[in-house]
Scaffold this motif. Structure first.
Motif, PDB file in Angstrom:
ATOM      1  N   PRO A 242     -20.894  -5.032   2.095  1.00 35.57           N
ATOM      2  CA  PRO A 242     -20.563  -6.426   1.794  1.00 35.57           C
ATOM      3  C   PRO A 242     -19.126  -6.753   2.176  1.00 35.57           C
ATOM      4  CG  PRO A 242     -20.702  -5.133  -0.217  1.00 35.57           C
ATOM      5  CD  PRO A 242     -21.224  -4.270   0.882  1.00 35.57           C
ATOM      6  N   SER A 243     -18.867  -8.026   2.434  1.00 34.98           N
ATOM      7  CA  SER A 243     -17.559  -8.440   2.941  1.00 34.98           C
ATOM      8  C   SER A 243     -16.423  -8.115   1.974  1.00 34.98           C
ATOM      9  CB  SER A 243     -17.575  -9.940   3.245  1.00 34.98           C
ATOM     10  OG  SER A 243     -17.899 -10.683   2.088  1.00 34.98           O
ATOM     11  N   VAL A 244     -16.724  -7.991   0.681  1.00 37.30           N
ATOM     12  CA  VAL A 244     -15.685  -7.685  -0.299  1.00 37.30           C
ATOM     13  C   VAL A 244     -15.272  -6.219  -0.285  1.00 37.30           C
ATOM     14  CG1 VAL A 244     -16.352  -9.571  -1.828  1.00 37.30           C
ATOM     15  CG2 VAL A 244     -17.437  -7.337  -2.110  1.00 37.30           C
ATOM     16  N   ASN A 245     -15.951  -5.403   0.522  1.00 39.73           N
ATOM     17  CA  ASN A 245     -15.699  -3.968   0.552  1.00 39.73           C
ATOM     18  C   ASN A 245     -14.703  -3.631   1.665  1.00 39.73           C
ATOM     19  OD1 ASN A 245     -15.846  -1.159   0.628  1.00 39.73           O
ATOM     20  ND2 ASN A 245     -18.069  -1.083   0.443  1.00 39.73           N
ATOM     21  N   PRO A 246     -13.582  -2.974   1.349  1.00 41.20           N
ATOM     22  CA  PRO A 246     -12.600  -2.632   2.395  1.00 41.20           C
ATOM     23  C   PRO A 246     -13.125  -1.655   3.445  1.00 41.20           C
ATOM     24  CG  PRO A 246     -12.041  -1.572   0.305  1.00 41.20           C
ATOM     25  CD  PRO A 246     -13.141  -2.547   0.017  1.00 41.20           C
ATOM     26  N   TYR A 247     -14.316  -1.103   3.236  1.00 46.34           N
ATOM     27  CA  TYR A 247     -14.932  -0.240   4.255  1.00 46.34           C
ATOM     28  C   TYR A 247     -14.986  -0.961   5.599  1.00 46.34           C
ATOM     29  CZ  TYR A 247     -18.397   3.025   6.255  1.00 46.34           C
ATOM     30  OH  TYR A 247     -19.056   3.945   7.044  1.00 46.34           O
ATOM     31  N   ASN A 248     -15.124  -2.271   5.573  1.00 42.85           N
ATOM     32  CA  ASN A 248     -15.213  -3.058   6.804  1.00 42.85           C
ATOM     33  C   ASN A 248     -13.886  -3.141   7.560  1.00 42.85           C
ATOM     34  OD1 ASN A 248     -18.014  -3.944   6.505  1.00 42.85           O
ATOM     35  ND2 ASN A 248     -17.279  -5.141   4.773  1.00 42.85           N
ATOM     36  N   HIS A 249     -12.808  -2.645   6.991  1.00 46.14           N
ATOM     37  CA  HIS A 249     -11.498  -2.754   7.620  1.00 46.14           C
ATOM     38  C   HIS A 249     -11.212  -1.602   8.574  1.00 46.14           C
ATOM     39  CE1 HIS A 249      -9.584  -5.887   4.766  1.00 46.14           C
ATOM     40  NE2 HIS A 249     -10.886  -5.851   4.523  1.00 46.14           N
ATOM     41  N   GLN A 250     -12.134  -0.664   8.702  1.00 39.57           N
ATOM     42  CA  GLN A 250     -11.896   0.481   9.577  1.00 39.57           C
ATOM     43  C   GLN A 250     -12.927   0.550  10.694  1.00 39.57           C
ATOM     44  OE1 GLN A 250     -11.799   4.171   7.396  1.00 39.57           O
ATOM     45  NE2 GLN A 250      -9.899   3.681   6.331  1.00 39.57           N
ATOM     46  N   GLU A 251     -12.500   1.114  11.823  1.00 34.16           N
ATOM     47  CA  GLU A 251     -13.428   1.516  12.874  1.00 34.16           C
ATOM     48  C   GLU A 251     -13.736   2.994  12.622  1.00 34.16           C
ATOM     49  OE1 GLU A 251     -13.880   1.554  17.742  1.00 34.16           O
ATOM     50  OE2 GLU A 251     -11.970   0.997  16.809  1.00 34.16           O
ATOM     51  N   HIS A 252     -14.982   3.294  12.315  1.00 36.63           N
ATOM     52  CA  HIS A 252     -15.327   4.620  11.804  1.00 36.63           C
ATOM     53  C   HIS A 252     -15.608   5.608  12.937  1.00 36.63           C
ATOM     54  CE1 HIS A 252     -15.393   2.974   7.741  1.00 36.63           C
ATOM     55  NE2 HIS A 252     -15.936   1.906   8.290  1.00 36.63           N
ATOM     56  N   LEU A 253     -14.545   5.896  13.678  1.00 33.92           N
ATOM     57  CA  LEU A 253     -14.670   6.788  14.835  1.00 33.92           C
ATOM     58  C   LEU A 253     -14.842   8.243  14.427  1.00 33.92           C
ATOM     59  CD1 LEU A 253     -11.942   5.483  17.335  1.00 33.92           C
ATOM     60  CD2 LEU A 253     -14.413   5.118  17.408  1.00 33.92           C
ATOM     61  N   TYR A 254     -14.237   8.628  13.311  1.00 33.38           N
ATOM     62  CA  TYR A 254     -14.157  10.048  12.972  1.00 33.38           C
ATOM     63  C   TYR A 254     -14.987  10.437  11.752  1.00 33.38           C
ATOM     64  CZ  TYR A 254     -10.392   9.785  16.356  1.00 33.38           C
ATOM     65  OH  TYR A 254      -9.674   9.568  17.507  1.00 33.38           O
ATOM     66  N   SER A 255     -15.287   9.493  10.879  1.00 28.79           N
ATOM     67  CA  SER A 255     -16.068   9.827   9.687  1.00 28.79           C
ATOM     68  C   SER A 255     -17.571   9.834   9.963  1.00 28.79           C
ATOM     69  CB  SER A 255     -15.754   8.832   8.560  1.00 28.79           C
ATOM     70  OG  SER A 255     -15.913   7.495   9.002  1.00 28.79           O
ATOM     71  N   LYS A 256     -17.999   9.311  11.130  1.00 31.45           N
ATOM     72  CA  LYS A 256     -19.415   9.317  11.513  1.00 31.45           C
ATOM     73  C   LYS A 256     -19.506   9.122  13.022  1.00 31.45           C
ATOM     74  CE  LYS A 256     -20.049   4.374  10.418  1.00 31.45           C
ATOM     75  NZ  LYS A 256     -20.752   3.400   9.564  1.00 31.45           N
ATOM     76  N   ASN A 257     -20.741   9.088  13.533  1.00 27.56           N
ATOM     77  CA  ASN A 257     -21.001   8.828  14.957  1.00 27.56           C
ATOM     78  C   ASN A 257     -20.417   9.900  15.877  1.00 27.56           C
ATOM     79  OD1 ASN A 257     -22.039   6.387  13.980  1.00 27.56           O
ATOM     80  ND2 ASN A 257     -20.170   5.256  14.441  1.00 27.56           N
ATOM     81  N   ARG A 258     -20.365  11.129  15.428  1.00 30.85           N
ATOM     82  CA  ARG A 258     -19.744  12.186  16.220  1.00 30.85           C
ATOM     83  C   ARG A 258     -20.724  12.744  17.252  1.00 30.85           C
ATOM     84  NH1 ARG A 258     -15.414  11.355  16.975  1.00 30.85           N
ATOM     85  NH2 ARG A 258     -14.968  13.520  17.557  1.00 30.85           N
TER      86      ARG A 258
END
Length: 550
Positions: A242-258
């Motif tokens: 959800p938009s209220v979650n700061p998770y959206n503020h990162q590009e998740h290059l290293y925590s997933k999609n490896r």
């Protein structure tokens, strides 16, 4: 019979290894489907008892959300034993009965495997956290703190806050992409991969036909634990969190999609191929979801399908948006295969999310059955159910409790299925249900709709039957994909059969011109427009479905 004892199961579906291509998969949320023993919670026997409804609907397969042993901090997505059934859902014998019932009805069974993380009550984690030198010390992602005692990097949890939790016994942090009680497994440890492949073997031996793989792109983390970069505000979206979650503020290059994930997926595919089984992977990524879907379904040694989020978004897809999505799939997943859904157990039901009228709901149901790819429908979707309004004091979802009231969580789409209206529980249970049954749902129950030929239930049956009747719709190519204003149109073709599909996705009339050739109307019971002339006038939210005759 011990739970690890091998079963001899005759699975007639393994003769067609491509059964999944174009299949209609019905998602069951087991807590809320049918209670068979008066506990207020759904169970495996309840599922077995209601499978005729799904078979009559015309679905090809069921996908059952987790029923494994679990402390239920995240309602089964926190597994404490991969090879046993949680007592609230029954026993392994009940599972075997459910599988047999499904197969006798011609339904394939896919189960939801959660391999990226376990519960903190799993025996593996309980051993791993004891010390830094035990036999499973590296089965989870552990890291020393920075010199100032803070977490090793900036990774965030989807459920809010840091993705790292301090453990006093080891004096280290452990990674959790979800709840703190859901520690991430370390796929860089070969023994972890072997143990999870054994889990897949266990359920395949019991007769399952495939898996829905939860958070498939979260399996492997960056072994250097590099910080994720910030994501510019104009690139953020709330598809995954959800938009209220700061998770959206990162590009998740290293925590997933490896990229290291591919090696494990190939091992898993090799296991499944021995049984003729198939998998649909859930790709949770707001920026690169379709690209990852293409990567994970490329060739014949990775996953057969991936579960796309593009049509699970908050905004109703316009004709232009659908063209954009499908053209993107053609670009990045030309030899892959999507699995489309409008609703599931994690998002607001699409009738409410998009504020659809009855006519719009019907047209969108027809549309999804005409898209290239496989299709998932979520329990109650075939009844046209709206999102239930669950009061804060009745909430069960920790996600909703954390972000209330800006985000009310997922309970509104997880309320019990309504089978009949003889009591407030809708035929779901004789006891008080774990979530209240919505008053608005009761009048739309299965029994009432079964007796009404104009009900939404019969529209879904007709749309699924149309897909089954025409191989071009189930597994053909799609061409000439475009939109004329609010009208989406394309052709589907397979083995000499060509079908023209057009959908007016607006509240006003529209006019389109048929492609060259002779066409005959199909889908009359889906309110398909007449094609006697070269020009077709479409009413509001009306489809046009036509078969080329020459």
């Amino acid at each position: 019979m011990t739970k690890m004892e091998k079963l001899t199961v005759t699975n007639s579906f393994t003769k067609d290894p491509d059964w999944w291509r174009g299949a209609v998969i019905y998602q069951i949320y087991p807590r809320s489907f049918q209670d068979s023993n008066g506990t207020g919670t759904g169970d495996l026997k309840g599922i077995a008892n209601r499978l005729p409804h799904i078979a009559n609907l015309g679905a090809d397969a069921i996908w059952i959300s987790p029923f494994f042993k679990s402390p239920m901090a995240d309602f089964g997505y926190d597994v404490s034993d991969y090879c046993d059934v949680d007592p609230m859902f029954g026993t392994l014998a009940d599972f075997d009965y459910m599988i047999e019932t499904a197969h006798n009805l011609g339904l394939k069974v896919m189960i939801d495997l959660v391999l990226s993380h376990t519960s903190d009550k799993h025996a593996w984690f309980e051993e791993s956290r004891i010390s830094r030198d035990n036999n499973r010390h590296d089965w989870y992602v552990w890291s020393d703190p920075k010199p100032d005692g803070t977490p090793p990097n900036n990774w965030l949890s989807i459920f809010g806050g840091s993705a790292w939790q301090w453990d006093a016994r080891r004096e280290q942090y452990y990674l959790h992409n979800f709840l703190t009680s859901q520690p991430d497994l370390n796929f860089h440890t070969p023994a972890v991969q072997d143990a999870l492949l054994d889990v897949a073997h266990f359920w395949l031996e019991r007769g399952v036909d495939g898996f829905r793989l939860d958070t498939i792109n979260f399996y492997v983390h960056d072994d250097q634990l590099r910080d994720n970069p910030a994501l510019p505000a104009n690139k953020r979206n709330s598809t995954i969190a959800p938009s209220v979650n700061p998770y959206n503020h990162q590009e998740h290059l290293y925590s997933k999609n490896r990229p290291e994930n591919f090696a494990f997926l190939r091992k898993l595919r090799a296991v499944m191929d021995k049984y003729g089984a198939a998998a649909v992977g859930e790709v949770g990524d707001a920026q690169r979801g379709l690209e990852i879907m293409g990567e994970y379904t490329a060739g014949d040694d990775l996953m057969q399908m991936c579960y796309a989020f593009e049509f699970l978004a908050a905004n109703q897809p316009t004709a232009a948006r659908i063209v954009e999505v499908l053209q993107k799939v053609d670009d990045v997943a030309a030899d892959g295969w999507a699995c489309w859904a409008f609703s599931n157990h994690d998002v607001v039901r699409h009738v409410s999310r998009w504020n659809l009228s009855d006519a719009a709901t019907r047209t969108m149901a027809t549309l999804i059955m005409c898209l290239r790819g496989s299709v998932c429908i979520y329990q109650g979707e075939e009844l046209g159910l709206t999102e239930a309004d669950v009061a804060f004091e009745d909430l069960q979802d920790p996600y909703g409790i954390e972000f209330w009231p800006e985000f009310k969580g997922r309970d509104g789409c997880r309320t019990p299925m309504v089978w009949e209206n003889s009591n407030q529980n809708g035929g779901f249970s004789e006891a008080t249900p774990w979530l209240p049954v919505s008053d608005a749902h009761l009048q739309n129950n299965v029994a009432t709709q079964t007796d009404d030929p104009d009900a939404m239930l019969h529209h879904y049956k007709s749309a699924i039957a149309l897909r089954h009747a025409h191989p071009a719709l189930a597994s053909g190519t799609h061409d000439n994909l475009t939109n004329t204003g609010d009208v989406l149109h394309f052709t589907r073709e397979h083995d000499g059969e060509t079908i023209f599909c057009a959908f007016n996705l607006s509240d006003g009339p529209a006019t389109i011109t048929l492609p060259a050739g002779n066409w005959t109307q199909i889908g009359q019971n889906l309110h398909s427009a007449d094609v006697s002339g070269k020009t077709v006038t479409l009413g509001p939210w009306q489809p046009c479905l036509a078969l080329r005759t020459s």
